[in-house]
Design a protein around this motif. Structure first.
Motif, PDB file in Angstrom:
ATOM      1  N   ASN A  75       0.842  -1.189   0.000  1.00 11.12           N
ATOM      2  CA  ASN A  75       0.000   0.000   0.000  1.00 11.12           C
ATOM      3  C   ASN A  75       0.882   1.246   0.000  1.00 11.12           C
ATOM      4  O   ASN A  75       1.477   1.603   1.022  1.00 11.12           O
ATOM      5  CB  ASN A  75      -0.922  -0.009   1.225  1.00 11.12           C
ATOM      6  N   THR A 110      -0.087   4.389  -0.608  1.00  8.75           N
ATOM      7  CA  THR A 110      -0.825   5.637  -0.474  1.00  8.75           C
ATOM      8  C   THR A 110      -0.305   6.499   0.661  1.00  8.75           C
ATOM      9  O   THR A 110      -0.318   7.732   0.565  1.00  8.75           O
ATOM     10  CB  THR A 110      -2.314   5.351  -0.250  1.00  8.75           C
ATOM     11  N   ARG A 111       0.178   5.906   1.737  1.00  5.87           N
ATOM     12  CA  ARG A 111       0.621   6.695   2.885  1.00  5.87           C
ATOM     13  C   ARG A 111       2.130   6.914   2.873  1.00  5.87           C
ATOM     14  O   ARG A 111       2.602   8.035   3.001  1.00  5.87           O
ATOM     15  CB  ARG A 111       0.195   6.016   4.191  1.00  5.87           C
ATOM     16  N   THR A 112       2.894   5.857   2.730  1.00  9.24           N
ATOM     17  CA  THR A 112       4.353   5.991   2.727  1.00  9.24           C
ATOM     18  C   THR A 112       4.949   4.960   1.778  1.00  9.24           C
ATOM     19  O   THR A 112       4.409   3.858   1.603  1.00  9.24           O
ATOM     20  CB  THR A 112       4.921   5.799   4.146  1.00  9.24           C
ATOM     21  N   GLN A 140       8.374   9.009   0.244  1.00 14.03           N
ATOM     22  CA  GLN A 140       7.104   9.633   0.625  1.00 14.03           C
ATOM     23  C   GLN A 140       6.919   9.380   2.111  1.00 14.03           C
ATOM     24  O   GLN A 140       6.582   8.283   2.533  1.00 14.03           O
ATOM     25  CB  GLN A 140       5.940   9.052  -0.177  1.00 14.03           C
ATOM     26  N   PRO A 172       1.284  11.067   3.489  1.00 14.33           N
ATOM     27  CA  PRO A 172       0.465  11.269   2.297  1.00 14.33           C
ATOM     28  C   PRO A 172       0.677  12.650   1.689  1.00 14.33           C
ATOM     29  O   PRO A 172       0.696  13.663   2.395  1.00 14.33           O
ATOM     30  CB  PRO A 172      -0.967  11.087   2.818  1.00 14.33           C
ATOM     31  N   ARG A 173       0.909  12.677   0.372  1.00 14.08           N
ATOM     32  CA  ARG A 173       1.025  13.891  -0.443  1.00 14.08           C
ATOM     33  C   ARG A 173       2.404  14.542  -0.386  1.00 14.08           C
ATOM     34  O   ARG A 173       2.681  15.428  -1.192  1.00 14.08           O
ATOM     35  CB  ARG A 173      -0.047  14.923  -0.058  1.00 14.08           C
ATOM     36  N   ARG A 209       6.670  14.247  -0.485  1.00 13.96           N
ATOM     37  CA  ARG A 209       7.832  13.430  -0.839  1.00 13.96           C
ATOM     38  C   ARG A 209       9.105  14.265  -0.746  1.00 13.96           C
ATOM     39  O   ARG A 209       9.093  15.473  -0.982  1.00 13.96           O
ATOM     40  CB  ARG A 209       7.712  12.870  -2.259  1.00 13.96           C
ATOM     41  N   SER A 242      -3.418  16.382  -4.955  1.00 13.66           N
ATOM     42  CA  SER A 242      -4.156  15.240  -5.498  1.00 13.66           C
ATOM     43  C   SER A 242      -3.260  14.567  -6.520  1.00 13.66           C
ATOM     44  O   SER A 242      -2.134  15.004  -6.773  1.00 13.66           O
ATOM     45  CB  SER A 242      -5.468  15.704  -6.144  1.00 13.66           C
ATOM     46  N   GLU A 243      -3.769  13.509  -7.130  1.00 15.91           N
ATOM     47  CA  GLU A 243      -2.969  12.840  -8.158  1.00 15.91           C
ATOM     48  C   GLU A 243      -2.899  13.651  -9.440  1.00 15.91           C
ATOM     49  O   GLU A 243      -2.160  13.296 -10.368  1.00 15.91           O
ATOM     50  CB  GLU A 243      -3.560  11.458  -8.465  1.00 15.91           C
TER      51      GLU A 243
END
Length: 476
Positions: free
Chosen positions: A341, A343-345, A390, A393-394, A396, A437-438
């Protein structure tokens, strides 16, 4: 109804013992039996009507299903349309509607990448060069212009043509208001057996970063090794055959033939292919949290009277190369995401090593009073390593370090005209980006660029990237 049936049954069972009952009672029983028969007949008629209605709906659905393949065939084959539907013939240049039809059948997927940049440098970008490396005057190297600028934006169209082909076009909108075609190709979708054939203009499949569009890079710019040895990114007009083996582990082979118009080659204007390349990539998963990919590639391109800058100490002296260049690339990438996953890290570590071998002849002072030709051979190399983390979230953060080796060129009869100091260009970059957002991203990048011999060039970039319209998945 059950009560009436029970009453009738009891009456019939007691018919013998009650034979002495009155005629009035017999008449009442007969009326009830007739009433029961009428109700049963009414129910039977109602059920038969419902069954007939259901059968008619089923037949209508079957007819619609049988007609769907014929409609799809007509849409995919314009020549068959007049005979099938009686409409006017389709002109030879018109696009055929894809199977499935609909109001948007003729509309391709459209995407627009908008990008802007603020650049601050400590050295004048107009004099940017990579010491010891001969570059094409058209090569897009260096930090670009200072101050505010509209960075390269991208307009893309893509769609399925029919059950056998898809097509795509990517146009680059440059800050100087010029437009160039980065990619414009058709690609098969139904060869089977893991085979795909592509024809047109496209980025070569060599290496890891080369096939990727600029808006998918993790830094504002491409590494020095790509700038010096591939003119930032190698794209060409040609054909590509790619095969993915039917194995659990990724195993991909690709081979390309091209015109050879791009650096390190040049448009030789001859029959046949001016560029050839082969590459192999393999990769897979390690547990649920790790994945990797590695590859080897070779690209060979020919050049004829290719203008080069940066070889002579005086940039006003023009040199031209005629010969062959072979570029070898080894690439590897490793990704980590907890339980798959991302999405978070997540974390990505990648690196590439490039080596270019050039051999042929070099004309010194092209068109000038001291023009002369002589042999030229050189082996040059470069590498980079970068990590992207990352941490929430969001957000990096990334670090890249890189170095080049200009080698020991053999200039033949011109050995005394070029000064080889043994300087090795290098660069270090740090970036931080935020993605609301993406479809949107803002990036800050700091770099210490030592590509030019002498003082370092301290660079600061602030970049935004926005994606409008269709947004397909990015490659690994």
């Amino acid at each position: 109804m059950q009560q009436r049936i029970l009453t009738a049954a009891v009456a019939m069972a007691m018919a013998g013992p009650v034979a002495a009952q009155s005629a009035a009672q017999s008449t009442t029983s007969a009326n009830e039996l007739q009433s029961l028969r009428d109700e049963i007949q009414t129910l039977r008629n109602a059920y038969e009507a419902r069954l007939q209605a259901l059968e008619q709906r089923l037949q209508a659905a079957e007819r619609a299903t049988a007609q769907a393949p014929a409609a799809a065939t007509t849409a995919a084959d314009p020549a068959a349309a007049p005979a099938a539907s009686g409409v006017a013939s389709v002109s030879p240049g018109a696009a055929a509607a894809p199977a499935g039809g609909g109001a948007n059948a003729f509309n391709p997927a459209v995407s627009l990448i908008l990008s802007g940049l603020v650049t601050r440098t400590s050295r004048d970008p107009a004099g940017y060069r990579i010491s010891g490396f001969g570059l094409s005057p058209d090569a897009e190297v260096g930090p670009g212009t200072r101050g505010l600028s509209l960075a390269e934006s991208e307009l893309a169209f893509s769609a399925s043509i029919d059950p056998y082909w898809r097509g795509a076009l990517h146009a680059a909108l440059h800050p100087d208001d010029s437009v160039s075609v980065e990619e414009a190709f058709v690609e098969t979708t139904a060869l089977g057996s893991g085979l795909t054939l592509k024809a047109g203009r496209f980025f070569s499949n060599v290496g890891y970063l080369n096939p990727q569009h600029a808006h998918t890079w993790d830094f504002v710019d491409n590494p020095l090794a790509y700038q010096a040895l591939l003119g930032t990114q190698y794209g060409d007009d040609g054909v590509q055959l790619r095969w993915i083996a039917p194995t659990d582990q990724l195993l991909e082979f690709s081979a390309e033939l091209g015109r050879g118009r791009s650096f390190p080659g040049s448009d030789v204007g001859a029959n046949g292919a001016g560029m050839r390349s082969v590459s192999v990539h393999t990769g897979g998963d390690i547990g649920d949290s790790h994945s990797w990919r590695a590859g080897l590639s070779v690209l060979q391109a020919g050049a004829r009277e290719q203008a080069l800058t940066g070889l002579a100490a005086d940039d006003s002296i023009a040199t031209a190369f005629t010969g062959r260049t072979r570029v070898y690339i080894a690439d590897a990438v490793w990704k980590w995401a907890p339980e798959g996953n991302a999405t978070r890290t997540n974390f990505k570590l990648q690196g590439e090593v490039l080596q270019a071998r050039r051999s042929g002849s070099l004309v010194y002072d092209l068109g000038g009073p001291a023009e002369s030709a002589g042999d030229y051979r050189v082996t040059q190399s470069g590498w980079y390593v970068q990590g992207i983390y990352q941490f929430m979230p969001r957000w990096r953060v990334g670090l890249r370090t890189e170095r080049l080796d200009a080698g020991s060129p053999n200039y033949g009869a011109h050995a005394g005209l070029f000064d080889g100091s043994g300087f090795q260009p290098k660069k270090h970059s740090l970036m931080l980006d935020y993605s609301p957002s993406e479809f949107s991203r803002v990036r800050l990048q700091l770099a210490r660029d030592l590509a030019r011999e002498g003082a370092a060039d301290n660079q600061i970039f602030l970049q935004y990237q926005m994606s409008l319209g269709a947004h397909g998945a990015h490659g690994y």
